[in-house]
Design a protein around this motif. Structure first.
Motif, short mmCIF file in Angstrom:
data_model
loop_
_atom_site.label_atom_id
_atom_site.label_comp_id
_atom_site.label_asym_id
_atom_site.label_seq_id
_atom_site.Cartn_x
_atom_site.Cartn_y
_atom_site.Cartn_z
N LEU A 202 -1.38 5.79 0.04
CA LEU A 202 -0.64 4.91 -1.08
C LEU A 202 0.08 5.63 -1.89
O LEU A 202 -0.75 6.31 -2.85
CB LEU A 202 -1.56 3.71 -1.57
N ARG A 203 1.11 5.75 -2.19
CA ARG A 203 1.66 6.25 -3.36
C ARG A 203 1.78 5.56 -4.66
O ARG A 203 1.61 5.92 -5.79
CB ARG A 203 3.23 6.64 -3.01
N GLY A 204 2.10 4.08 -4.48
CA GLY A 204 2.28 3.12 -5.60
C GLY A 204 2.86 1.79 -5.17
O GLY A 204 2.79 1.59 -3.85
N PRO A 205 3.24 1.03 -5.85
CA PRO A 205 3.61 -0.33 -5.40
C PRO A 205 4.89 -0.31 -4.56
O PRO A 205 5.06 -1.14 -3.77
CB PRO A 205 3.96 -1.02 -6.77
N GLU A 206 5.42 0.91 -4.61
CA GLU A 206 6.94 1.03 -3.67
C GLU A 206 6.30 0.70 -2.25
O GLU A 206 7.30 0.50 -1.39
CB GLU A 206 7.67 2.19 -3.79
N ASP A 207 5.18 1.19 -1.78
CA ASP A 207 4.58 1.03 -0.57
C ASP A 207 4.22 -0.30 -0.13
O ASP A 207 4.01 -0.53 1.10
CB ASP A 207 3.50 2.13 -0.32
N VAL A 221 -7.91 1.54 -1.67
CA VAL A 221 -7.15 2.61 -2.71
C VAL A 221 -8.32 3.04 -3.70
O VAL A 221 -9.22 2.30 -4.03
CB VAL A 221 -6.15 1.70 -3.32
N ALA A 222 -7.98 4.33 -3.95
CA ALA A 222 -8.73 5.23 -4.70
C ALA A 222 -7.81 5.87 -5.78
O ALA A 222 -7.59 5.31 -7.10
CB ALA A 222 -9.73 6.08 -4.29
N SER A 223 -7.18 6.94 -5.36
CA SER A 223 -6.59 7.82 -6.24
C SER A 223 -5.45 7.23 -6.95
O SER A 223 -5.22 7.30 -8.21
CB SER A 223 -5.64 8.87 -5.24
N ALA A 224 -4.66 6.09 -6.43
CA ALA A 224 -3.58 5.44 -6.99
C ALA A 224 -4.12 4.38 -8.23
O ALA A 224 -3.37 4.33 -9.14
CB ALA A 224 -2.60 4.56 -6.08
#
Length: 237
Positions: A202-207, A221-224
């Protein structure tokens, strides 16, 4: 739409990866290279502190915990760390992958009351364990670089699957490379009524719109979250 776990329209489930009693930072699924996490959400990599920090950033009803020592080395579940996490976040359900592959080990874990077991396909030798446990467990269909991990029949026979399934693309974990939408859609096609949770990239909300379109009801999710690329307002409205 509100943030959180099981009752929300789209569930964000924060992740803790445990190694040697500390939370570590995932990077491209290369578990041996994971180092103790440094995050603005916690003053230390101690499991209880990181769990509290994650829930301060995202008020979820579930946490996913990967016990990497158990998964990689076959050690028993880290009961001390799991107990510390449970005490730090009362009322939050833990989904725990501790390399469970034997029914006796699953039953022993269930008896502790520390959470719900996750059966990772990579850990399975007996594909029938998933069928026997049914909805007492969550199934994680694990893959790496396009290759399914674990018994082929476990990936191919949806009649054995429980109602909640994680689609875990290990090479994308901690990579920010984007989620595995094709893998998710393939599982959705075989199990149209299952509740699917994506994991990895996951990159961010765009996904998020694409994940919903591919059939996910949630994302691990962890990194985001640690990088603050995903925040509760992204699901508000």
């Amino acid at each position: 739409m509100s943030p959180g776990g099981g009752a929300s329209p789209f569930a964000v489930i924060p992740v803790l990866d445990l190694r040697h009693g500390l939370v570590v930072r995932a990077k491209a699924g290369e578990r041996h290279a994971y180092a103790p996490i440094v995050t603005p959400l916690s003053p230390s990599p101690e499991p209880a502190a990181v769990a509290r920090g994650l829930l301060s950033a995202w008020p979820a009803r579930r946490l996913y915990v990967a016990d990497l020592d158990a998964i990689m080395d076959g050690t028993p579940p880290d009961a001390a760390s799991l107990s510390a996490i449970a005490a730090a976040v009362p009322g939050v359900e833990l989904w725990v992958d501790a390399g469970f592959a034997q029914e006796a080990a699953v039953e022993a874990f269930l008896a502790t009351g520390l959470g719900r077991p996750v059966l990772g396909s990579e850990s399975q030798a007996d594909a029938e364990l998933v069928r026997r446990l049914g909805d007492r467990a969550v199934l994680s269909l694990d893959s790496r670089d396009g290759a399914a991990l674990g018994p082929a029949v476990l990936h191919e026979d949806p009649s054995a699957w429980p109602s909640e399934i994680i689609v875990m693309t290990l090479g994308r974990v901690g990579s920010g490379a984007g989620p595995d939408l094709a893998g998710l859609a393939a599982v959705r096609a075989r199990a149209p009524s299952a509740r699917l949770y994506a994991a990895g990239g996951l990159r961010g909300p765009e996904d998020l719109p694409a994940l919903r379109s591919a059939g996910a009801v949630g994302i691990l999710v962890a990194s985001a979250l640690h990088d603050q690329r995903l925040r509760p307002e992204h699901l508000a409205g």
